[in-house]
Design a protein around this motif. Structure first.
Motif, short mmCIF file in Angstrom:
data_model
loop_
_atom_site.label_atom_id
_atom_site.label_comp_id
_atom_site.label_asym_id
_atom_site.label_seq_id
_atom_site.Cartn_x
_atom_site.Cartn_y
_atom_site.Cartn_z
N GLN A 12 42.02 13.86 -37.55
CA GLN A 12 41.18 12.75 -38.00
C GLN A 12 41.52 11.46 -37.25
N ASN A 49 40.37 9.26 -33.54
CA ASN A 49 39.48 9.16 -32.39
C ASN A 49 40.30 9.33 -31.10
N SER A 70 39.83 21.49 -44.44
CA SER A 70 39.39 21.48 -43.05
C SER A 70 39.08 22.85 -42.46
N PHE A 99 31.41 13.34 -41.57
CA PHE A 99 32.33 13.42 -40.43
C PHE A 99 33.08 14.75 -40.39
N HIS A 133 31.56 17.54 -40.76
CA HIS A 133 30.56 18.53 -40.36
C HIS A 133 30.05 18.36 -38.94
N ARG A 134 29.96 17.13 -38.45
CA ARG A 134 29.12 16.82 -37.30
C ARG A 134 29.53 17.52 -36.02
N GLU A 135 30.83 17.71 -35.78
CA GLU A 135 31.27 18.36 -34.54
C GLU A 135 31.14 19.87 -34.57
#
Length: 458
Positions: free
Chosen positions: A20, A22, A154, A166, A168-170
């Motif tokens: 989690q 960037n 996760s 966040f 789900h998106r990747e």
């Protein structure tokens, strides 16, 4: 990047993927190198202390260097560093901890299953729900309903149950068959003119509408945290779970209780289900189970769930599920010692007293602040929602970065909290005393005042 930490930081940036985080921002800023812990504080490699008001990740309930937990692990490593629980194997400590967890959770007549993470525990509950319905002649009951803003882990199914984009998106999640209903968040979810009782009725009606639209014979389970953790520390309204469980019972749907964060005293009861009036068929436990000193989790199931598992395998099959480290002897030893410490310190009473003191501080600070919209939570699990306008509850625009800016300021002031958007989370180790609580409040107040000077209000 400070000179003293530069070699470690360079290696970390070069070789380590962080959860989690960037990646590009991490490469630019580098890590906080944590060197040691003492009580409710951690120290970086330059010796700077931080009071960790999040207990790491909601989990270091007994602080960051508890000698009794370390000794329990050392004794067990010296005696038996590993064995498994496949193929009828066990140990006295495994049997004792299973019995203890069944008793503590109030799942009379039930049984406990061990895993190593909260994600694994939640996925285990899903698989057991499928077995439960299949054994009763309803193999089509497979779908799982979770809630918006929920966090359940996760791994693939656990992340599918999360109600946070966040997660789900990747990955192209959620998987088919994992559904979401409304979050019981009064501060943001209630309609104009709607009181909490009407809000609860609307939430129950929306759940039933979803069940009927999907088909009751396709729904296996409903999963919920008693109090949302990573989704913003959201306490449901009174009678929320009573009404939700009336709907579930009407359609033969199991209730799965994710106690990963809420368990072992965090909310001012042994388990969050007591705090919110939840009556689950299964409970997932982790984090506070060992105060995070060893990766261990557990699922405690009601007798009917175990009976279904037994019936499904009556013809000679074996339960087709397991983890190498299920019932790991060191994890079991640490968990058993953690529970003994909770009992000796009367964790429920202590959390209620320290939680009330911290909440009183936060509410006093919040009343004086133009940007604190709500203080909420239970026990030592508290959230503070920042808003641009208190009267209208208008949030800050995303580009104001209110929560992350507070996070940075608090860090500079030696306080570790957690920003979830513009909700600030506080979940300190359960061993905090009055002086620790007052210090958390003082550092929060100082950081908030700095934040007020750089953010637009009104």
């Amino acid at each position: 990047m400070r000179t003293e930490t530069a070699p470690v930081a360079r290696r970390d940036v070069a070789f380590h993927i962080h959860s989690q985080t960037n990646p590009a921002l991490f490469e630019e800023q580098g890590p906080l190198v944590v060197a040691r812990g003492e009580g409710v504080r951690v120290y970086d490699s330059d010796g700077k202390p931080f009071i960790d008001a999040m207990a790491g990740l909601w989990c270091a309930s007994l602080g960051f260097a508890n000698p009794r937990l370390a000794a329990a692990a050392a004794r067990q490593y010296a005696e038996l560093g590993f064995y498994h629980t496949f193929f009828h194997r066990t140990s006295e400590a495994v049997a004792e901890l299973a019995e203890k967890l069944v008793g503590l959770t109030g799942m009379t007549g039930g049984k406990a299953y061990f895993a190593t993470s909260g994600s694994e525990a939640n996925e285990t509950m899903v698989k057991l729900a499928w077995v439960y319905h299949a054994a009763r002649g309803k193999p089509g009951k497979r779908k799982v309903i979770a809630r918006d803003r929920a966090f359940h882990g996760s791994t693939i199914a656990a992340a599918s149950m999360c109600g946070l984009p966040f997660m789900h998106r990747e990955f192209g999640l959620p998987l088919p068959g994992f559904l979401h209903t409304l979050c019981p968040a009064p501060y943001r979810g209630m309609l104009p003119g709607e009181d909490e009782a009407a809000f609860v009725e609307r939430l129950a009606a929306e759940l039933e509408r979803l069940i009927l639209a999907e088909g009751p014979d396709t729904i296996a389970a409903f999963i919920a945290e008693p109090i949302h953790a990573g989704g913003g520390i959201i306490v449901p309204p009174e009678r929320y779970f009573a009404r939700i469980q009336e709907v579930l019972a009407r359609h033969d749907i199991l209730c799965l209780d994710d106690e990963i964060v809420c368990g072992f005293g965090r909310t001012g009861n042994w388990f969050g289900r007591e705090t919110v009036g939840m009556r689950p068929d299964m409970m997932a436990l982790a984090k506070g189970l060992s105060s995070a000193y060893f990766p261990i989790s557990a699922v405690v199931v009601a007798p009917a769930v175990y009976d279904a598992l037994r019936e499904f395998n009556r013809q000679g099959g074996a339960f087709g599920h397991g983890f190498t480290n299920s019932g790991h002897p060191v994890g079991v030893a640490v968990a058993a010692e953690a529970i003994r410490i909770y009992e000796e310190m009367d964790v429920v009473d202590h959390v209620r007293r320290m939680g009330a003191r911290l909440r009183t501080h936060f509410e006093e600070i919040g009343r004086a602040s133009p940007i604190v919209g709500e203080v909420r939570g239970a026990g030592l699990m508290l959230g503070i929602e920042l808003v641009q306008d208190k009267a209208t509850r208008r949030p800050f625009a995303p580009d104001h970065q209110a929560g992350p800016t507070f996070d940075r300021l608090a860090y500079e002031n030696g306080l570790i909290a957690r920003c979830m958007g513009d909700v600030l989370g506080f979940s300190p180790p359960l061993i905090v005393d009055e002086a620790d609580v007052d210090e958390i409040a003082d550092r929060f107040a100082a950081s908030l005042m700095q934040l007020e000077r750089v953010l637009p209000a009104g």
